[in-house]
Design a protein around this motif. Structure first.
Motif, PDB file in Angstrom:
ATOM      1  N   GLN A  74      -5.862 106.739  18.877  1.00 18.98           N
ATOM      2  CA  GLN A  74      -5.443 106.536  20.188  1.00 18.98           C
ATOM      3  C   GLN A  74      -4.691 106.688  19.805  1.00 18.98           C
ATOM      4  O   GLN A  74      -3.425 106.160  19.223  1.00 18.98           O
ATOM      5  CB  GLN A  74      -5.934 104.630  20.218  1.00 18.98           C
ATOM      6  N   VAL A  75      -3.353 106.122  21.576  1.00 16.98           N
ATOM      7  CA  VAL A  75      -2.082 106.777  21.720  1.00 16.98           C
ATOM      8  C   VAL A  75      -1.534 105.387  22.421  1.00 16.98           C
ATOM      9  O   VAL A  75      -1.724 105.297  23.114  1.00 16.98           O
ATOM     10  CB  VAL A  75      -1.281 108.581  22.103  1.00 16.98           C
ATOM     11  N   VAL A  76      -0.323 105.172  21.918  1.00 18.42           N
ATOM     12  CA  VAL A  76       0.430 104.430  22.485  1.00 18.42           C
ATOM     13  C   VAL A  76       2.108 104.727  22.485  1.00 18.42           C
ATOM     14  O   VAL A  76       2.842 105.206  21.591  1.00 18.42           O
ATOM     15  CB  VAL A  76      -0.084 102.333  22.053  1.00 18.42           C
ATOM     16  N   GLU A  77       2.869 104.096  23.351  1.00 18.21           N
ATOM     17  CA  GLU A  77       4.120 104.715  23.682  1.00 18.21           C
ATOM     18  C   GLU A  77       5.551 103.232  24.093  1.00 18.21           C
ATOM     19  O   GLU A  77       4.621 102.926  25.320  1.00 18.21           O
ATOM     20  CB  GLU A  77       4.064 106.035  24.643  1.00 18.21           C
ATOM     21  N   ALA A  78       6.677 103.797  23.725  1.00 17.26           N
ATOM     22  CA  ALA A  78       7.324 102.564  24.352  1.00 17.26           C
ATOM     23  C   ALA A  78       8.379 102.817  24.369  1.00 17.26           C
ATOM     24  O   ALA A  78       8.536 103.857  23.380  1.00 17.26           O
ATOM     25  CB  ALA A  78       7.011 101.128  23.363  1.00 17.26           C
ATOM     26  N   SER A  79       9.315 102.661  25.836  1.00 14.97           N
ATOM     27  CA  SER A  79      10.555 103.250  25.813  1.00 14.97           C
ATOM     28  C   SER A  79      11.075 102.083  26.302  1.00 14.97           C
ATOM     29  O   SER A  79      10.937 101.574  26.988  1.00 14.97           O
ATOM     30  CB  SER A  79      10.190 104.402  26.990  1.00 14.97           C
ATOM     31  N   VAL A  80      13.303 102.865  26.120  1.00 12.64           N
ATOM     32  CA  VAL A  80      13.766 101.741  26.452  1.00 12.64           C
ATOM     33  C   VAL A  80      14.657 102.842  26.803  1.00 12.64           C
ATOM     34  O   VAL A  80      15.578 103.789  26.538  1.00 12.64           O
ATOM     35  CB  VAL A  80      14.316 100.626  25.495  1.00 12.64           C
ATOM     36  N   GLN A  81      14.792 102.427  28.633  1.00 17.21           N
ATOM     37  CA  GLN A  81      15.775 103.431  29.344  1.00 17.21           C
ATOM     38  C   GLN A  81      16.956 102.447  29.713  1.00 17.21           C
ATOM     39  O   GLN A  81      16.753 102.126  30.383  1.00 17.21           O
ATOM     40  CB  GLN A  81      14.875 104.145  30.027  1.00 17.21           C
ATOM     41  N   GLY A  82      18.584 103.443  30.334  1.00 21.59           N
ATOM     42  CA  GLY A  82      19.274 102.435  31.442  1.00 21.59           C
ATOM     43  C   GLY A  82      20.331 103.612  31.707  1.00 21.59           C
ATOM     44  O   GLY A  82      20.759 105.039  31.217  1.00 21.59           O
ATOM     45  N   TYR A  83      20.884 103.332  33.255  1.00 23.10           N
ATOM     46  CA  TYR A  83      21.949 104.023  33.576  1.00 23.10           C
ATOM     47  C   TYR A  83      23.360 103.442  33.802  1.00 23.10           C
ATOM     48  O   TYR A  83      22.344 102.303  34.287  1.00 23.10           O
ATOM     49  CB  TYR A  83      21.044 105.683  34.619  1.00 23.10           C
ATOM     50  N   THR A  84      23.887 104.036  34.324  1.00 22.29           N
ATOM     51  CA  THR A  84      25.445 103.202  35.357  1.00 22.29           C
ATOM     52  C   THR A  84      25.904 104.358  35.807  1.00 22.29           C
ATOM     53  O   THR A  84      26.301 105.188  35.419  1.00 22.29           O
ATOM     54  CB  THR A  84      25.994 102.491  34.144  1.00 22.29           C
ATOM     55  N   GLY A  85      26.638 104.274  36.581  1.00 22.06           N
ATOM     56  CA  GLY A  85      27.353 104.240  37.132  1.00 22.06           C
ATOM     57  C   GLY A  85      28.067 103.855  38.699  1.00 22.06           C
ATOM     58  O   GLY A  85      27.626 102.563  39.190  1.00 22.06           O
ATOM     59  N   ARG A  86      28.287 104.670  40.050  1.00 20.26           N
ATOM     60  CA  ARG A  86      28.681 104.305  41.097  1.00 20.26           C
ATOM     61  C   ARG A  86      28.054 105.182  42.089  1.00 20.26           C
ATOM     62  O   ARG A  86      28.604 105.938  42.441  1.00 20.26           O
ATOM     63  CB  ARG A  86      29.767 103.929  40.992  1.00 20.26           C
ATOM     64  N   PHE A  87      27.315 104.630  43.533  1.00 22.95           N
ATOM     65  CA  PHE A  87      26.633 105.417  43.985  1.00 22.95           C
ATOM     66  C   PHE A  87      27.372 105.377  45.984  1.00 22.95           C
ATOM     67  O   PHE A  87      27.358 103.592  46.006  1.00 22.95           O
ATOM     68  CB  PHE A  87      24.956 105.249  44.340  1.00 22.95           C
ATOM     69  N   MET A  88      27.137 106.055  46.402  1.00 21.76           N
ATOM     70  CA  MET A  88      27.791 105.844  47.644  1.00 21.76           C
ATOM     71  C   MET A  88      26.405 106.560  48.810  1.00 21.76           C
ATOM     72  O   MET A  88      26.204 106.990  48.969  1.00 21.76           O
ATOM     73  CB  MET A  88      29.100 107.201  47.811  1.00 21.76           C
TER      74      MET A  88
END
Length: 522
Positions: free
Chosen positions: A301-315
């Motif tokens: 059995q395979v399990v997976e955990a992730s954390v992610q993020g991004y930042t910027g300015r959008f028009m």
């Protein structure tokens, strides 16, 4: 003694037979060696063993594959806001839609050399923006309470004086458009370290990275997908994946476990932030980072955990509307009779309230909008609206039970409550999906993936015109059936409570929808 004599005689005869066979084999081998010497002696003196085959040209290392998806939808019930039943992820959802080519992908990929990998994916079922949009709004008379309101066409109840002011588009669809075009540049022979240059998926969210060819639900969850239009953008991405993890990511897709593919166990990138195939509208870039860790138990059995993020300015993209109240509710479009909104026409363009725009201060609605077609001007470049998110992911791969959940929080562009300005507003949402993999080995009918999915989102839809607020609370129940590896059929029932973010006044609708999709892989 007498009974043992025949057995001894049989053993002696077998030994003689084996010796005879051995002598014949030795004679055959000696004759073969003599014939080989004769052939070798007949070759010219300067001829050696045959040369090795020439190395493959770079174009001979490439492979071609693809898939096509055809859909059909039927709105089972839509309530009083039936003509608002629209979703930003699936243009086939609508009161006048039937069969629809959702995707027609051709993929060219391969290792050009030991240090360069090419990936080029085109979609031949793309459409220009708003190509399939329709508008059926009606003039807003005053009701019995003396208030001006918006109505959409209702075939059951007649409203005298309600004249249609909308239009219907006949723009064609199914144009070719780039989806992916990137090169992976490897720094080592094990291909653990690489830089991806070009247009590629942004490493944010498991479901965003998962190919539509492998995904169970027909559409990605809005809460995660609103971060990145078409899940892609143009930039540079550094990725690190240990050798053993590269094989694991590959096998999770190859073994039909609905994997996401290899986008790095750790990834960091810089990209435009305006979306795939879109012109960059400010000089700022977005930054993104992701860390994911799959773990294999002793039972496989395979399990997976992730954390992610991004930042910027959008028009955000703007479009003329008539400001009103009630966005993301069933009564959206309400215009109080004795309010500034009553004097503002339908040509008012919401202004982007971010750094670089001139400050409007306290202004009178009656002096702007359709009255004199006034609009704000960029003062010093227009940096856009803050756009930042963080998300967590947990996955249990379907062996046979599967479970996946993702949730994100952040700040992004959103139209304000009076529909006059686009500002930075908080957002949050995610989804939970449970599935089961059943392979019919008794009768050989194929593989079945029944699943149920719940999704929630409350925040701005930054890629839609005016970045309206949207509220989504939706249940999906469906099954994917694979009679053959190259053929898939999916049927989904959806109970929707969501906002029509495609057209103002951005009204909430409740609907029951049945959708079916046929996919063929090649």
């Amino acid at each position: 003694m007498a009974s043992a004599a025949p057995a001894a005689a049989d053993t002696a005869s077998e030994i003689r037979a084996l010796k005879a066979r051995l002598s014949k084999l030795e004679a055959d081998e000696a004759r073969a060696r003599r014939e080989a010497r004769v052939v070798h002696a007949s070759l010219p003196a300067d001829k050696g063993p045959p040369p090795p085959p020439p190395p493959l040209h770079w174009y001979e290392r490439l492979s071609l594959r693809g898939y096509t998806q055809m859909r059909y939808n039927d709105i089972l019930s839509g309530g009083p806001n039936y003509y608002d039943v629209r979703t930003t992820n699936d243009r086939s959802v609508g009161d006048r839609q039937n069969f629809f080519i959702r995707r027609a992908r051709i993929i060219l990929s391969g290792d050009v050399s030991d240090h360069l990998y090419l990936y080029f994916q085109n979609d031949f079922a793309s459409s220009p923006p708003n190509a399939n949009s329709t508008s059926a709004t009606f003039a807003a008379p005053t009701n019995a309470a003396g208030q001006a309101v918006y109505y959409f066409y209702n075939p059951v109840f007649a409203f005298p004086g309600y004249n249609q002011v909308g239009s219907y588009s006949n723009a064609p669809g199914n144009f070719a458009q780039i989806r992916d075009l990137y090169a992976d540049i490897y720094f080592d022979k094990d291909k653990e370290f690489r830089v991806r240059a070009g247009q590629s998926k942004i490493p944010y969210g498991f479901e965003n990275l998962q190919s539509s060819q492998n995904r169970l639900a027909l559409d990605r969850a809005d809460a995660i997908n609103t971060c990145c239009k078409d899940e892609r953008d143009l930039g540079l991405f550094f990725m690190y994946t240990p050798k053993e993890m590269r094989h694991l990511f590959r096998d999770l897709v190859k073994n039909n476990l609905k994997g996401s593919g290899d986008y790095g166990m750790f990834a960091f990138g810089v990209y435009n932030g305006q979306g795939a195939n879109r012109i960059e509208l400010n000089k700022g870039t977005h930054l993104v980072a992701r860390f994911t860790y799959p773990y294999v138990f002793e039972n496989g059995q395979v399990v997976e955990a992730s954390v992610q993020g991004y930042t910027g300015r959008f028009m955000p993209y703007t479009q003329a509307i008539r400001p009103s109240l009630g966005m993301a509710t069933n009564w959206a479009g309400f215009i109080p009779l004795n309010s500034p909104y009553a004097t503002v026409g339908s040509a008012f363009v919401p202004y982007v309230n971010g750094p670089g725009w001139s400050s409007l201060g306290n202004f009178n609605f009656s002096q702007y909008g359709a009255v004199n077609t006034w609009g704000p001007a960029v003062a010093n470049g227009g940096e856009g609206i803050r756009d930042s998110r963080v998300a967590v992911t947990a996955v249990i791969y379907p062996q046979p039970f599967g479970l996946r959940a993702e949730w994100n929080w952040g700040v992004g562009p959103q139209l304000n409550a009076t529909q006059t300005a686009i500002e930075a507003k908080r957002l949050n949402g995610g989804y939970v999906e449970a599935s089961y993999k059943y392979e019919d080995k008794d009768f050989g009918t194929g593989v079945y993936f029944p699943f149920v999915k719940w999704q929630y989102y409350n925040g701005g839809f930054k890629f839609d015109n005016n970045a309206p607020q949207g509220r989504v609370n939706e249940w999906d129940v469906g099954v994917e059936y694979q009679p053959l590896p190259e053929l898939e059929f999916t049927a989904i029932y959806s109970h929707m409570d969501r906002t029509n973010t495609v057209a103002a006044p951005y009204r909430q609708f409740q609907a029951d929808l049945l959708r079916m999709q046929l996919q063929w892989n090649y």
